[in-house]
Design a protein around this motif. Structure first.
Motif, short mmCIF file in Angstrom:
data_model
loop_
_atom_site.label_atom_id
_atom_site.label_comp_id
_atom_site.label_asym_id
_atom_site.label_seq_id
_atom_site.Cartn_x
_atom_site.Cartn_y
_atom_site.Cartn_z
N PHE A 233 10.93 -0.07 -5.94
CA PHE A 233 10.02 -0.58 -4.91
C PHE A 233 9.93 -2.09 -4.96
N VAL A 234 9.94 -2.71 -3.78
CA VAL A 234 9.63 -4.14 -3.70
C VAL A 234 8.58 -4.33 -2.60
N ASP A 235 7.53 -5.03 -2.95
CA ASP A 235 6.48 -5.40 -1.99
C ASP A 235 7.08 -6.35 -0.96
N MET B 116 11.92 -11.43 -3.63
CA MET B 116 12.40 -10.50 -4.65
C MET B 116 13.36 -9.47 -4.06
N GLN C 151 3.43 1.73 -2.20
CA GLN C 151 4.10 1.87 -3.50
C GLN C 151 3.84 3.24 -4.13
N THR D 197 0.81 -1.22 0.00
CA THR D 197 0.00 0.00 0.00
C THR D 197 0.85 1.27 0.00
#
Lengths: 276, 276, 276, 276
Positions: A77-79, A85, A65, A63
């Motif tokens: 950005f990485v979740d 990742m 990003q 949320t």
């Protein structure tokens, strides 16, 4: 105690060599920002980018990003739900910053554990905010590989070190920092830094800074400075001083200084205070 | 009626003590912002942060998380569908602001009820916007614990007080404010404040302010000022005056003054008008 | 043809009466912004707010809620999939602007039909962008109640009027505008406005304006101006002139003028050009 | 090698003809921006709009819609999962830019293939970032229709050309560029451009630019310049020079230059350096 003064700036902030590229200035990976505290990791990331880190990646709740990119299209950005990742990015990072807005729930704890497991020699690991609370409350030990930099405020330092605020003398603080084999940046009206078996006291800082997000910004600056500058301990001191010196400047005209304003002031401040 | 003039500013806005930290400046929790009126709670939150509150948390519809952080990474966010997460934050707050963009549906009413149930002695509770309409239309009574500050425009005051706009004389207004045991900030061309059995009339304000969001900004400023300054009633008066004085300044060059511009002007304005 | 010059500004932009409130300056409702063209309705909404409309509501695709509030917390939002929530707002509006980024699909057509069905005497209805294409391609007729203002560029005017661009003489344009009983703002290098059985030619404008979004901004400005100022046809002319005059000013230093910069310049421009 | 100097600016940046419209300045379609690298396509799109392209459409992951519009309401958006909606836009574009933040996964590869299949004579196709890595790693060949412009940094050029960085002499680079029948912009401290069987060396550039996103910004500028200016190869050279010259200007006061600052400086820079 030694004093941290403006001399640290020209000692640390080198003139950039003409023939350099973004790889020269390091990779910073920041882990933090739950659904509730997304602003914290944004502020830390801003500080890392605006202090001149070559490449910045932010690992956060999905949320966050959009708001990250609204402030900072320069960051990747990485979740954090796809932490696999993030792992190669953390492994390749010059500096990992963990904690701003991370939270203290089970997910946060897992992110901290996985980050600690990845951190390795040659890297700087900045541990801030809720990561310090998690560290204090869990049985986690600091990873032995990286250069660990803890950035607690006094209450967080009490949790981590076991020393009550009233008893946080330079000597007591240094003893624990040595025992942890970590640099400790203990934030207060006059921030103290324990490193290389010395305690340094910052000479800048203003009550106009007393607002939420200041610590996140400092953590990001320490990330940006240690990513770029070869002498890592000196880079920590320079970040601490620059953070308060910019606030002092802004406070000449402002009743309160917003954390994001400090980051946005970094490019001009660092230009004015680089080595000749 | 007493006049509210620039004297209230230096009376209220103290020089910040050197040895202070964000806790010194209070915690503001803001509740509002439905899917339709998210901008209102953003504007109120901006005002709270830029007036210098130590820590600000915004409790709102989940769809407002990103736009809040786009304006204000300094604020924390709680989804109002997880109000149980907001409760400890509201309990620990110095000031609760409820109403900007809250809406008047069943969910809004429940949020208002739960907030009223939590508010307690020692706290300031600012009730603004749709919370006032809900209050007027429901059988809710004001909580008896906190210092209640109502910030109606004239039509909302009619709903709450039962006094028609044409009959809103200082005496009539004061009688109802006394009966409610609340501070009433009745917004108009010349805003009136009923407090301590007195009616104060603001001397600032410009028609350039006549645009949506001005009231949300004032509510947030009252939140920020009462969180920081010890004399709560005086802090309300100072917020009312500062809000209009900044607008007057901006209106020297602008046909319309945007609410967010008032908030962004607060740090310099408050610096210029603090106690010597 | 009559010329539109800076005289229209002081004729239209009145000094705001001291004792006024946001209701004095009208309500603008804007309908537009599909998932692909969200920026258009944001730019139109910006123009409406920054020109001084009292209250602005934007009815758009749900995916545009956050970016609207990022630019404009001052605007309210309604998801166009819940058009029943928009209907009372459109009914109560002083001005409805429909078209910026609306698109031309079935959903867009339905939104246009429902808006046409609601528009009524006393209101201004600004029809822009894809709403003009829909109007031309469908069997819809303009609603007979409101003051209709069409804002086509030359190709859209060809679609609506049936007059090929090469044949768009003032006389031919006026004949169709009269027949439609509408004000037609035909945008080009020198925009022409057909109203009150006259054709007016704008004297401002710069090729630095030749970029996407300029028309959306003009539509929003016409919305903001007609919401506030009593003489609606003159307000249209003033908006047309102000739009180009601000661009001319900015183009003294810029190769290209961004539409959002025009909106952000409105408060100072209107202040400088209001009636004495 | 020929030098690229400020003379290229006034040669390329024409004064805009009075009687022009947005169609005069071309359509740019940009394809890129995965969930991880959304900032890259935002920065490229910013550069295209701020350099004056008439119409800009960004084709990206749906999670980037809001942050794109937060920076740039002037751009249109297409979800790259609905690529069939992008196809007519790509077909109608003056310039297609593919690659910034595209990523290298299967979806990215498909987007690249479909874009290559659409690109046709008369168009400029700028291939940047991960599109270059995909090109090198796959069996894709450059489309034969458009004017292809490759914008690799030295490592990407090694992947595409097979020439190791140490061996990237002007002669070797030119040979491969000729063989590919493409313009190659090989980015480094002193960027080299292979075009028209010549190698040009840029004379601007600063280490303050060594930060993530600089290349994305250059790709977008090449898009914006080639969309507007008739001499496409010269427009590439002008974009390369302008990008570094703006950075040089900003670096007089800044330790690090943020990519988005370069784009935001374009309107004034291009105004100052247009043909007399």
């Amino acid at each position: 105690m030694k004093k941290i003064t403006d001399k640290i700036l020209t000692k640390v902030i080198r003139q950039r060599p003409a023939d350099s590229f973004k790889g020269t200035y390091g990779k910073v990976a920041l882990v933090g920002g739950s659904q509730n505290f997304g602003g914290a990791i944004i502020m830390a990331s801003l500080a890392a980018v605006y202090s001149g880190a070559g490449l910045v990646t932010t690992v956060s709740d999905s949320t966050n990003q959009t708001s990250l990119h609204d402030w900072l299209p320069e960051a990747m950005f990485v979740d954090n739900n796809q932490f696999e990742m993030a792992e190669p990015i953390l492994s390749a990072a010059t500096v990992i910053v963990i904690g701003p807005g991370l939270g203290t729930d089970e997910k946060a704890r897992t992110l901290l554990e996985r980050t600690f497991a990845l951190a390795k020699p040659g890297q700087v690991l900045v541990i801030d905010g809720s990561a310090l609370t998690l560290l204090a409350n869990s049985k986690l030990t600091l990873p032995s590989g990286p250069l660990n930099v803890l950035t607690p405020h006094q209450m967080e330092w009490q949790r981590v070190s076991g020393i009550k605020i009233a008893d946080q003398t330079p000597e007591a603080n240094l003893a624990v920092a040595n025992q942890l084999n970590a640099i400790a940046v203990i934030k207060s009206h006059r921030t103290q830094v324990c490193l290389n078996n010395q305690v340094y006291e910052n000479t800048g800082g203003t009550p106009a800074q007393a607002t939420g997000g200041m610590g996140d910004t400092l953590a990001g600056m320490i990330g940006g400075f240690t990513a770029q500058f070869a002498d890592k301990p000196a880079a920590v001191l320079a970040a601490v001083y620059a953070h308060s010196a910019i606030a002092d400047q802004l406070a000449k005209k402002q009743y309160v200084v917003l954390p994001h304003q400090i980051s946005e002031s970094l490019p001009e401040f660092m230009h004015a205070h680089q080595a000749n």
